[in-house]
Design an enzyme around this catalytic site. Structure first.
Site, PDB file in Angstrom:
ATOM      1  N   SER A 404     -27.117 -37.752 -12.173  1.00 10.30           N
ATOM      2  CA  SER A 404     -27.810 -36.847 -11.254  1.00 10.30           C
ATOM      3  C   SER A 404     -26.824 -36.139 -10.332  1.00 10.30           C
ATOM      4  O   SER A 404     -25.769 -36.693 -10.010  1.00 10.30           O
ATOM      5  CB  SER A 404     -28.788 -37.686 -10.414  1.00 10.30           C
ATOM      6  OG  SER A 404     -29.795 -36.882  -9.875  1.00 10.30           O
ATOM      7  N   PRO A 405     -27.178 -34.942  -9.889  1.00 10.45           N
ATOM      8  CA  PRO A 405     -26.306 -34.277  -8.915  1.00 10.45           C
ATOM      9  C   PRO A 405     -26.209 -35.105  -7.640  1.00 10.45           C
ATOM     10  O   PRO A 405     -27.228 -35.542  -7.127  1.00 10.45           O
ATOM     11  CB  PRO A 405     -27.022 -32.955  -8.625  1.00 10.45           C
ATOM     12  CG  PRO A 405     -28.249 -32.918  -9.440  1.00 10.45           C
ATOM     13  CD  PRO A 405     -28.366 -34.158 -10.227  1.00 10.45           C
ATOM     14  N   CYS A 407     -24.082 -34.962  -3.943  1.00  6.69           N
ATOM     15  CA  CYS A 407     -23.113 -34.383  -3.012  1.00  6.69           C
ATOM     16  C   CYS A 407     -22.082 -35.436  -2.621  1.00  6.69           C
ATOM     17  O   CYS A 407     -22.448 -36.576  -2.313  1.00  6.69           O
ATOM     18  CB  CYS A 407     -23.825 -33.918  -1.741  1.00  6.69           C
ATOM     19  SG  CYS A 407     -24.733 -32.407  -1.982  1.00  6.69           S
ATOM     20  N   GLN A 482     -25.078 -27.565 -10.785  1.00  4.52           N
ATOM     21  CA  GLN A 482     -26.284 -27.363  -9.973  1.00  4.52           C
ATOM     22  C   GLN A 482     -25.944 -26.391  -8.849  1.00  4.52           C
ATOM     23  O   GLN A 482     -25.118 -26.694  -7.987  1.00  4.52           O
ATOM     24  CB  GLN A 482     -26.793 -28.675  -9.370  1.00  4.52           C
ATOM     25  CG  GLN A 482     -28.125 -28.485  -8.641  1.00  4.52           C
ATOM     26  CD  GLN A 482     -28.579 -29.711  -7.862  1.00  4.52           C
ATOM     27  OE1 GLN A 482     -27.821 -30.237  -7.046  1.00  4.52           O
ATOM     28  NE2 GLN A 482     -29.812 -30.155  -8.092  1.00  4.52           N
ATOM     29  N   TYR A 563     -34.182 -27.058   0.529  1.00  2.00           N
ATOM     30  CA  TYR A 563     -33.102 -26.083   0.685  1.00  2.00           C
ATOM     31  C   TYR A 563     -33.680 -24.664   0.578  1.00  2.00           C
ATOM     32  O   TYR A 563     -34.900 -24.491   0.508  1.00  2.00           O
ATOM     33  CB  TYR A 563     -31.988 -26.367  -0.330  1.00  2.00           C
ATOM     34  CG  TYR A 563     -31.342 -27.722  -0.067  1.00  2.00           C
ATOM     35  CD1 TYR A 563     -30.706 -27.979   1.143  1.00  2.00           C
ATOM     36  CD2 TYR A 563     -31.401 -28.746  -1.007  1.00  2.00           C
ATOM     37  CE1 TYR A 563     -30.142 -29.229   1.413  1.00  2.00           C
ATOM     38  CE2 TYR A 563     -30.835 -29.997  -0.749  1.00  2.00           C
ATOM     39  CZ  TYR A 563     -30.207 -30.228   0.468  1.00  2.00           C
ATOM     40  OH  TYR A 563     -29.672 -31.446   0.746  1.00  2.00           O
ATOM     41  N   ARG A 611     -34.470 -27.734 -10.582  1.00  7.86           N
ATOM     42  CA  ARG A 611     -34.944 -28.966  -9.917  1.00  7.86           C
ATOM     43  C   ARG A 611     -35.998 -28.587  -8.899  1.00  7.86           C
ATOM     44  O   ARG A 611     -35.799 -27.665  -8.102  1.00  7.86           O
ATOM     45  CB  ARG A 611     -33.785 -29.708  -9.261  1.00  7.86           C
ATOM     46  CG  ARG A 611     -34.251 -30.954  -8.517  1.00  7.86           C
ATOM     47  CD  ARG A 611     -33.129 -31.892  -8.114  1.00  7.86           C
ATOM     48  NE  ARG A 611     -32.848 -32.857  -9.158  1.00  7.86           N
ATOM     49  CZ  ARG A 611     -32.294 -34.058  -8.952  1.00  7.86           C
ATOM     50  NH1 ARG A 611     -31.941 -34.433  -7.742  1.00  7.86           N
ATOM     51  NH2 ARG A 611     -32.080 -34.885  -9.951  1.00  7.86           N
ATOM     52  N   ARG A 705     -27.984 -43.129  -7.969  1.00 10.14           N
ATOM     53  CA  ARG A 705     -27.255 -44.244  -7.355  1.00 10.14           C
ATOM     54  C   ARG A 705     -26.768 -45.251  -8.383  1.00 10.14           C
ATOM     55  O   ARG A 705     -25.696 -45.841  -8.212  1.00 10.14           O
ATOM     56  CB  ARG A 705     -28.122 -44.898  -6.291  1.00 10.14           C
ATOM     57  CG  ARG A 705     -28.278 -43.997  -5.060  1.00 10.14           C
ATOM     58  CD  ARG A 705     -29.431 -44.408  -4.210  1.00 10.14           C
ATOM     59  NE  ARG A 705     -30.668 -44.370  -4.965  1.00 10.14           N
ATOM     60  CZ  ARG A 705     -31.821 -44.878  -4.548  1.00 10.14           C
ATOM     61  NH1 ARG A 705     -31.862 -45.485  -3.384  1.00 10.14           N
ATOM     62  NH2 ARG A 705     -32.894 -44.788  -5.281  1.00 10.14           N
TER      63      ARG A 705
HETATM   64  C1  LIG Z   1     -25.096 -39.618  -2.392  1.00 14.55           C
HETATM   65  C2  LIG Z   1     -26.205 -38.766  -2.911  1.00 14.55           C
HETATM   66  C3  LIG Z   1     -26.052 -37.385  -2.979  1.00 14.55           C
HETATM   67  C4  LIG Z   1     -27.068 -36.573  -3.498  1.00 14.55           C
HETATM   68  N1  LIG Z   1     -26.863 -35.232  -3.657  1.00 14.55           N
HETATM   69  C5  LIG Z   1     -27.765 -34.474  -4.344  1.00 14.55           C
HETATM   70  C6  LIG Z   1     -27.484 -33.146  -4.723  1.00 14.55           C
HETATM   71  O1  LIG Z   1     -26.410 -32.659  -4.502  1.00 14.55           O
HETATM   72  N2  LIG Z   1     -28.445 -32.449  -5.373  1.00 14.55           N
HETATM   73  C7  LIG Z   1     -29.642 -33.001  -5.690  1.00 14.55           C
HETATM   74  O2  LIG Z   1     -30.494 -32.337  -6.286  1.00 14.55           O
HETATM   75  N3  LIG Z   1     -29.918 -34.273  -5.374  1.00 14.55           N
HETATM   76  C8  LIG Z   1     -29.012 -35.022  -4.735  1.00 14.55           C
HETATM   77  N4  LIG Z   1     -29.277 -36.352  -4.478  1.00 14.55           N
HETATM   78  C9  LIG Z   1     -30.521 -36.935  -4.991  1.00 14.55           C
HETATM   79  C10 LIG Z   1     -30.245 -37.555  -6.351  1.00 14.55           C
HETATM   80  O3  LIG Z   1     -29.790 -36.611  -7.291  1.00 14.55           O
HETATM   81  C11 LIG Z   1     -31.473 -38.263  -6.904  1.00 14.55           C
HETATM   82  O4  LIG Z   1     -32.497 -37.321  -7.086  1.00 14.55           O
HETATM   83  C12 LIG Z   1     -31.952 -39.376  -5.983  1.00 14.55           C
HETATM   84  O5  LIG Z   1     -30.853 -40.149  -5.506  1.00 14.55           O
HETATM   85  C13 LIG Z   1     -32.941 -40.322  -6.694  1.00 14.55           C
HETATM   86  O6  LIG Z   1     -32.348 -40.914  -7.816  1.00 14.55           O
HETATM   87  P1  LIG Z   1     -31.841 -42.462  -7.840  1.00 14.55           P
HETATM   88  O7  LIG Z   1     -33.002 -43.302  -7.424  1.00 14.55           O
HETATM   89  O8  LIG Z   1     -31.430 -42.681  -9.273  1.00 14.55           O
HETATM   90  O9  LIG Z   1     -30.683 -42.595  -6.881  1.00 14.55           O
HETATM   91  C14 LIG Z   1     -28.267 -37.166  -3.940  1.00 14.55           C
HETATM   92  C15 LIG Z   1     -28.425 -38.545  -3.839  1.00 14.55           C
HETATM   93  C16 LIG Z   1     -27.413 -39.359  -3.366  1.00 14.55           C
HETATM   94  C17 LIG Z   1     -27.607 -40.849  -3.339  1.00 14.55           C
END
Ligand SMILES: Cc1cc2nc3c(=O)[nH]c(=O)nc-3n(C[C@H](O)[C@H](O)[C@H](O)COP(=O)(O)O)c2cc1C
Ligand SMILES: Cc1cc2nc3c(=O)[nH]c(=O)nc-3n(C[C@H](O)[C@H](O)[C@H](O)COP(=O)(O)OP(=O)(O)OC[C@H]3O[C@@H](n4cnc5c(N)ncnc54)[C@H](O)[C@@H]3O)c2cc1C
Length: 742
Positions: A404-405, A407, A482, A563, A611, A705
């Site tokens: 997943s994306p 940051c 992204q 955003y 997204r 994560r």
């Molecule tokens: C450190 C971090 C940075 C993230 N940055 C982005 C991002 O840049 N773009 C985005 O769409 N979602 C971002 N997310 C959300 C994740 O892509 C994802 O949708 C969210 O963490 C849920 O998935 P998970 O339960 O597998 O962690 C971020 C999440 C984390 C933990």
């Protein structure tokens, strides 16, 4: 102890037995308005696991119950002219009448006083008891009397169902899905004693009304259902027993006890019949309450201990029941699935049964599903669903796992650096089919924080190209960019300094659909003018061209998480009165303009995704049904796949987290719109992934994560599943390495 139980159902009777066994000096009275054998319903069901609990709690009662059991292992799913059978499920049925007779006899033998024919109007009449048990079922008088203290909530569901019986002895737990001119009818049927089965008929309110069942007497219902299910009943009759059409009501209580009054069974909580019986929950309450009272002589402390122990299990079952009942409310959505996938989808609906559990129960069934999913011929080995390739336009992913994306907040003036190379490179080596960059901003002012990456200068193209080339030459992964613009959430601190908090100094001006700050103390964004829109569109186009130049395989636009583009979509952040505000169509206008200009410059052979936040988790915000419309528009604009996230639109949202909490939105969009979807959010086991994919809830599974925790997540999942995924040459020694637990 002097105990009074109000209501003589399974909860009170079982509790009385256990208490008397523990201490025969307890003085126990059960007050029941009817005769014990004057009961509604037909059979009750216990899984093998529940039976083990019953046997441990009271072997004698269990032995007597077991002598009445009808046992079965198979689930038969009748769908579109086929019967799909899945084995190894281990359930037993028993008639409610037989159960109450067994429990009643045991109570009498142990000296419990059962007073039938008394309807309790006011529980205060029993104020002299040391313990008052509210065991008076789903319409509980005790609960109503102390409603302020217990804090009950009742969620009446839209479907209609009727509890019938039949003399047809079904050999398996049987589901029918049958259409007539009025709509789709679901049947849940199982044998509960030799020669008798429960036969629950369920339909949407619309189907039920169309068939005139809202005006039907019990006999009309029987006549209608016998005619509809003539073939299925094989000459057997349907039986009635206060068989009125009802809506299921999910009951919860904020507290289960007040002073010396405690709720058990249906009075405290209900769980839809499709996940097992309320009787099981009622008896398990009785076991837990009796055990707490044995351990703790102080009644008030014992009642607290009972609730502390029991509530998590009940709430977990209620969550599963909620998903399950919604599946039966939405069954029409799945009626285009192929029979095997439909059956798998049904069996795994409540998340309690996964691909892996089913493999233990019925390996052949899972092999059939996997073979169908992978479209592999009978003799060749079958990959687990997660390792089945997936193609969008001319891009083929070797597997269905997506990083997943995320940051990293570690760039300077948008420039990706060694951290990004190692971060994304190691995840590509880790085996995922697709690796996403973090949200990368189309302009300097469009960044979330000073540490965000960008694609707004030629130097950025060089930086990204280095990463893309590494991924392409050292892994089988594809890499996606992204692209986003932070909008009103821009000019904020790095995540670990203060997520979404304005910078202490050095802020830059921000823009949004409407001039609404994210927090009250956040910077107020400028409402975008048409000129701002032109600028943002041009920035997206430039960034898309740069992404192509850098060699990215897929381009995703960020329409989620509050955003800039998301701020147009949600009514909570878009208060515009021009043609970019108001209806969903208007609110989607600018995001779609951006999508169209980007699609026009992004090469036709390369796919695009978007997204979205499927729900805002806030009153007045986006709802899952709106997300379906958003996805419909995206599909109409040639978007290849929707990446279905949720929330992060407004600061005071109340997200409902849980395992796979956003997957239902991806599932709904996939089936209602017919567009490919990515599911994301708390998907962390390969069992979850295989289940989501094989059930057709999404086409790709996106893990965030879990990939920070373990960059080699896909390789480790392959190892666990015995799937051959050779390591890159420099690590070839690992092909024979057997790791030990840490
Ligand atoms: C450190 C971090 C940075 C993230 N940055 C982005 C991002 O840049 N773009 C985005 O769409 N979602 C971002 N997310 C959300 C994740 O892509 C994802 O949708 C969210 O963490 C849920 O998935 P998970 O339960 O597998 O962690 C971020 C999440 C984390 C933990
Ligand atoms: C029509 C119907 C059919 C059902 N069929 C099945 C089935 O086939 N299989 C299954 O597993 N589950 C079935 N259920 C659900 C199941 O009955 C309950 O989940 C389970 O019985 C809960 O047990 P309980 O002891 O908490 O309450 P109940 O079994 O509901 O017992 C409560 C008792 O309290 C009595 N009572 C209520 N108010 C008073 C009062 N004021 N004074 C005195 N007595 C009172 C009632 O008469 C009743 O006997 C059915 C439910 C309904 C409504």
């Amino acid at each position: 102890m002097k105990i009074v139980g109000i209501g003589g159902g399974p909860a009170a009777l079982y509790f009385a037995i256990l208490m008397k066994q523990a201490d025969p000096s307890h003085e126990i009275t059960i007050v029941e308005r009817n005769r014990l054998d004057d009961t509604f319903g037909f059979g009750v069901v216990f899984s093998d696991a529940t039976q083990n609990n019953l046997a441990a709690a009271d072997p004698d009662t269990y032995a007597e119950m077991a002598s009445h059991f009808a046992h079965w292992d198979n689930i038969d799913i009748h769908y579109r002219g086929q019967v799909i059978t899945s084995g190894g499920h281990g359930f037993s049925g028993l008639s409610r009448r037989a159960l109450l007779a067994v429990l009643g006899r045991r109570c009498q033998a142990l000296g419990v006083c059962i007073e039938t024919g008394t309807e309790v109007k006011d529980p205060a009449d029993y104020a002299d008891a040391d313990l008052l048990l509210g065991a008076d079922g789903f319409n509980s008088t005790v609960r109503a009397h102390y409603a302020e203290q217990f804090g009950p909530t009742m969620d009446e569901r839209p479907n209609k169902f009727v509890w019938l019986g039949t003399t047809r002895p079904f050999p398996a737990f049987t589901f029918y899905f049958k259409r007539d001119t009025h709509g789709l009818w679901r049947v849940h049927a199982y044998q509960y004693e030799k020669g008798h089965s429960t036969f629950i008929v369920e339909a949407t309110d619309a189907t039920w009304r169309a068939a005139g069942m809202h005006k039907a007497s019990e006999d009309d219902t029987i006549a209608f259902c016998e005619a509809l299910f003539k073939e299925e009943l094989q000459g057997h009759r349907l039986l009635k027993n206060r068989s009125l059409w009802r809506s299921f009501v999910t009951i919860k209580n904020a507290r289960w006890s007040h002073g010396n009054v405690v709720l058990v069974g249906d009075a405290a909580h209900t769980a839809h019949f499709s996940v097992g019986s309320g009787t099981k929950l009622a008896i398990e309450d009785a076991i837990a309450l009796a055990a707490a009272l044995r351990r703790e002589p102080d009644i008030s402390k014992a009642l607290t201990a009972y609730e502390t122990e029991r509530r998590p299990a009940v709430e977990s079952l209620q969550r599963a029941a909620q998903v399950s009942l919604q599946w039966f409310e939405d069954t029409e959505r799945y009626m285009n699935l192929e029979p095997l996938q439909f059956a798998f989808n049904l069996l795994t609906r409540s998340l309690r049964i996964t691909h892996d559990n089913l493999k233990v129960r019925d390996p052949e069934f899972v092999e059939r599903i996997d073979r169908w999913f992978a479209a592999t011929p009978p003799s060749s080995p079958v990959p687990p669903p997660m390792f089945v390739p997936f193609t969008l336009r001319e891009m083929t992913l070797v597997n269905r796992i997506v990083v997943s994306p995320m940051c990293q907040y570690i760039a300077e003036d948008g420039m990706p650096n060694d951290w990004h190379l190692v971060h994304l490179g190691s995840r590509a080596i880790g085996g995922a089919g697709l690796v996403f960059t973090e949200m990368t901003d189309v302009s300097r002012e469009g960044r979330i924080s000073p540490g965000c990456t960008g694609l707004y200068s030629p130097a950025h193209v060089e930086g990204w190209k280095c990463i893309v080339d590494f991924v392409h030459s050292n892994s089988q992964a594809k890499i996606a960019m992204q692209l986003g613009h932070a909008g009103r959430k821009g000019s904020t601190q790095r995540m670990w300094e203060g997520m979404d908090e304005p910078l202490p100094s050095g802020n830059w001006p921000i823009i949004s659909a409407s001039p609404l700050p994210y927090y009250p103390h956040s910077q107020v964004p400028k409402e975008m003018t048409r000129a701002d829109m032109e600028q943002v569109r041009a920035d997206f186009v430039r960034a898309a061209e740069m992404a192509d130049e850098a060699g990215f395989d897929l381009l995703e636009l960020h329409f989620a998480h509050g955003y800039l583009l998301a701020s147009f979509i949600s009514p909570l952040t878009n208060r515009r009165t021009d043609r970019y505000g108001g209806s969903l169509e208007n609110r989607m206008r600018f995001p779609l303009e951006v999508f169209d200009v980007v699609r026009a410059v992004w090469p036709a052979q390369k796919p695009m995704s978007v997204r979205i936040s499927a729900v805002d988790w806030a009153p007045g915000g986006m709802q899952p049904a709106d997300a379906v419309e958003v996805a419909r528009l995206l599909k109409a604009h040639d978007c290849d796949i929707t990446d279905v996230s949720a929330g992060q639109t407004v600061a005071d949202a109340k997200p409902q987290y849980g395992r796979q909490f956003q997957t239902p939105f991806a599932d709904r969009i996939r089936h209602e719109v017919g567009i490919a979807t990515m599911a994301v959010g708390n998907i962390s086991s390969y069992q979850d992934v295989n289940t989501i994919l094989a059930a057709g809830r999404a086409d790709l599974c996106v893990l965030a994560r879990a990939h920070l925790w373990d960059p080699y997540w896909t390789r480790h999942a392959a190892y666990e599943q015995g799937y051959p995924l050779p390591w890159p040459d420099p690590y070839a020694t690992l092909n024979k390495y057997r790791p030990r637990p840490l």
